[in-house]
Design a protein around this motif. Structure first.
Motif, PDB file in Angstrom:
ATOM      1  N   CYS A  89      15.911  -5.716  10.630  1.00 36.43           N
ATOM      2  CA  CYS A  89      15.745  -5.173   9.283  1.00 36.43           C
ATOM      3  C   CYS A  89      16.117  -6.218   8.238  1.00 36.43           C
ATOM      4  N   HIS A  90      17.267  -6.852   8.415  1.00 41.62           N
ATOM      5  CA  HIS A  90      17.715  -7.841   7.429  1.00 41.62           C
ATOM      6  C   HIS A  90      16.826  -9.079   7.425  1.00 41.62           C
ATOM      7  N   GLU A  91      16.358  -9.496   8.569  1.00 37.05           N
ATOM      8  CA  GLU A  91      15.476 -10.656   8.635  1.00 37.05           C
ATOM      9  C   GLU A  91      14.155 -10.379   7.917  1.00 37.05           C
ATOM     10  N   ILE A  92      13.583  -9.206   8.153  1.00 33.78           N
ATOM     11  CA  ILE A  92      12.322  -8.842   7.507  1.00 33.78           C
ATOM     12  C   ILE A  92      12.511  -8.686   5.999  1.00 33.78           C
ATOM     13  N   CYS A  93      13.566  -7.992   5.600  1.00 34.34           N
ATOM     14  CA  CYS A  93      13.807  -7.771   4.170  1.00 34.34           C
ATOM     15  C   CYS A  93      14.027  -9.083   3.422  1.00 34.34           C
ATOM     16  N   ASP A  94      14.777  -9.996   4.010  1.00 28.38           N
ATOM     17  CA  ASP A  94      15.009 -11.295   3.377  1.00 28.38           C
ATOM     18  C   ASP A  94      13.714 -12.088   3.257  1.00 28.38           C
ATOM     19  N   ALA A  95      12.872 -12.011   4.266  1.00 27.83           N
ATOM     20  CA  ALA A  95      11.646 -12.807   4.283  1.00 27.83           C
ATOM     21  C   ALA A  95      10.592 -12.310   3.294  1.00 27.83           C
ATOM     22  N   ILE A  96      10.514 -11.001   3.077  1.00 24.40           N
ATOM     23  CA  ILE A  96       9.430 -10.471   2.230  1.00 24.40           C
ATOM     24  C   ILE A  96       9.930  -9.834   0.927  1.00 24.40           C
ATOM     25  N   GLY A  97      11.223  -9.869   0.681  1.00 27.09           N
ATOM     26  CA  GLY A  97      11.743  -9.344  -0.574  1.00 27.09           C
ATOM     27  C   GLY A  97      11.773  -7.833  -0.658  1.00 27.09           C
ATOM     28  N   ALA A  98      12.045  -7.185   0.461  1.00 29.50           N
ATOM     29  CA  ALA A  98      12.133  -5.720   0.489  1.00 29.50           C
ATOM     30  C   ALA A  98      13.601  -5.288   0.489  1.00 29.50           C
ATOM     31  N   ASP A  99      13.833  -3.999   0.278  1.00 31.18           N
ATOM     32  CA  ASP A  99      15.182  -3.441   0.312  1.00 31.18           C
ATOM     33  C   ASP A  99      15.346  -2.583   1.557  1.00 31.18           C
ATOM     34  N   PRO A 100      16.438  -2.805   2.316  1.00 23.64           N
ATOM     35  CA  PRO A 100      16.701  -1.912   3.448  1.00 23.64           C
ATOM     36  C   PRO A 100      17.138  -0.543   2.936  1.00 23.64           C
ATOM     37  N   VAL A 101      16.626   0.496   3.546  1.00 24.41           N
ATOM     38  CA  VAL A 101      16.971   1.860   3.146  1.00 24.41           C
ATOM     39  C   VAL A 101      17.901   2.491   4.175  1.00 24.41           C
ATOM     40  N   GLN A 102      17.547   2.372   5.459  1.00 22.06           N
ATOM     41  CA  GLN A 102      18.294   3.066   6.502  1.00 22.06           C
ATOM     42  C   GLN A 102      18.031   2.404   7.847  1.00 22.06           C
ATOM     43  N   VAL A 103      19.096   2.319   8.656  1.00 29.85           N
ATOM     44  CA  VAL A 103      18.964   1.859  10.037  1.00 29.85           C
ATOM     45  C   VAL A 103      19.620   2.907  10.923  1.00 29.85           C
ATOM     46  N   GLY A 116      19.707   3.892  15.081  1.00 37.15           N
ATOM     47  CA  GLY A 116      19.294   3.596  16.445  1.00 37.15           C
ATOM     48  C   GLY A 116      18.392   2.383  16.497  1.00 37.15           C
ATOM     49  N   SER A 117      17.189   2.578  17.010  1.00 38.01           N
ATOM     50  CA  SER A 117      16.248   1.466  17.129  1.00 38.01           C
ATOM     51  C   SER A 117      15.176   1.491  16.041  1.00 38.01           C
ATOM     52  N   LYS A 118      15.378   2.288  15.002  1.00 35.61           N
ATOM     53  CA  LYS A 118      14.400   2.386  13.912  1.00 35.61           C
ATOM     54  C   LYS A 118      15.062   2.050  12.582  1.00 35.61           C
ATOM     55  N   PHE A 119      14.263   1.525  11.673  1.00 35.65           N
ATOM     56  CA  PHE A 119      14.770   1.278  10.329  1.00 35.65           C
ATOM     57  C   PHE A 119      13.674   1.502   9.300  1.00 35.65           C
ATOM     58  N   VAL A 120      14.105   1.746   8.074  1.00 36.42           N
ATOM     59  CA  VAL A 120      13.210   2.048   6.964  1.00 36.42           C
ATOM     60  C   VAL A 120      13.430   0.999   5.887  1.00 36.42           C
ATOM     61  N   ILE A 121      12.320   0.477   5.333  1.00 35.64           N
ATOM     62  CA  ILE A 121      12.423  -0.483   4.247  1.00 35.64           C
ATOM     63  C   ILE A 121      11.546  -0.045   3.081  1.00 35.64           C
ATOM     64  N   ALA A 137       0.810  -1.219   0.000  1.00 36.04           N
ATOM     65  CA  ALA A 137       0.000   0.000   0.000  1.00 36.04           C
ATOM     66  C   ALA A 137       0.843   1.270   0.000  1.00 36.04           C
ATOM     67  N   ARG A 138       1.958   1.273   0.750  1.00 37.36           N
ATOM     68  CA  ARG A 138       2.722   2.512   0.951  1.00 37.36           C
ATOM     69  C   ARG A 138       4.085   2.545   0.269  1.00 37.36           C
ATOM     70  N   GLU A 139       4.697   1.399   0.038  1.00 39.73           N
ATOM     71  CA  GLU A 139       6.019   1.212  -0.577  1.00 39.73           C
ATOM     72  C   GLU A 139       7.192   1.559   0.347  1.00 39.73           C
ATOM     73  N   LEU A 140       7.017   2.486   1.252  1.00 41.74           N
ATOM     74  CA  LEU A 140       8.098   2.906   2.141  1.00 41.74           C
ATOM     75  C   LEU A 140       7.549   2.995   3.558  1.00 41.74           C
ATOM     76  N   ILE A 141       8.137   2.223   4.477  1.00 42.82           N
ATOM     77  CA  ILE A 141       7.648   2.243   5.857  1.00 42.82           C
ATOM     78  C   ILE A 141       8.810   2.276   6.840  1.00 42.82           C
ATOM     79  N   LYS A 142       8.493   2.788   8.020  1.00 38.55           N
ATOM     80  CA  LYS A 142       9.466   2.851   9.107  1.00 38.55           C
ATOM     81  C   LYS A 142       8.992   1.923  10.221  1.00 38.55           C
ATOM     82  N   ILE A 143       9.936   1.180  10.798  1.00 37.15           N
ATOM     83  CA  ILE A 143       9.634   0.212  11.851  1.00 37.15           C
ATOM     84  C   ILE A 143      10.565   0.479  13.024  1.00 37.15           C
TER      85      ILE A 143
END
Length: 104
Positions: A62-76, A78-83, A42-48
């Motif tokens: 971040c890497h676990e989520i990106c590998d599992a759903i085929g997303a690209d990490p953008v930025q990490v 502190g305790s937040k990351f963007v995919i 729906a959004r293409e870019l999200i922060k977690i």
């Protein structure tokens, strides 16, 4: 795989985003992945954000989520990351095109 120019563009868009998901003590599980995948469609870019009681750090999550759903990490940071993942049906974000090199 994102180029540095694309990643920089996406980082600038993510500055104003608030985290819409949290990774907690149980880490990443199948229910989280389904919800994150739907949000990316729906959004293409999200922060977690990763909570302090989580056993993994933000980079690992971040890497676990990106590998599992085929997303690209953008930025990490502190305790937040963007995919990012391009939507299959309705793409909203137009990534900058790489300039062609001219060989003389």
């Amino acid at each position: 795989m994102l180029t540095s120019k694309e990643r920089s563009f996406l980082r600038s868009l993510a500055n104003t985003l608030d985290p819409i998901f949290q990774v907690g003590k149980e880490g990443v599980h199948e229910d989280n992945l389904k919800e994150i995948s739907d949000a990316l469609e729906a959004r293409e870019l999200i922060k977690i954000s990763v909570l302090k009681n989580c056993l993994m750090d933000a980079r690992e999550a971040c890497h676990e989520i990106c590998d599992a759903i085929g997303a690209d990490p953008v930025q990490v940071i502190g305790s937040k990351f963007v995919i990012y993942r391009k939507s299959k049906e309705k793409s909203k974000i137009e990534l900058p095109k790489a300039k062609k090199r001219r060989d003389a």
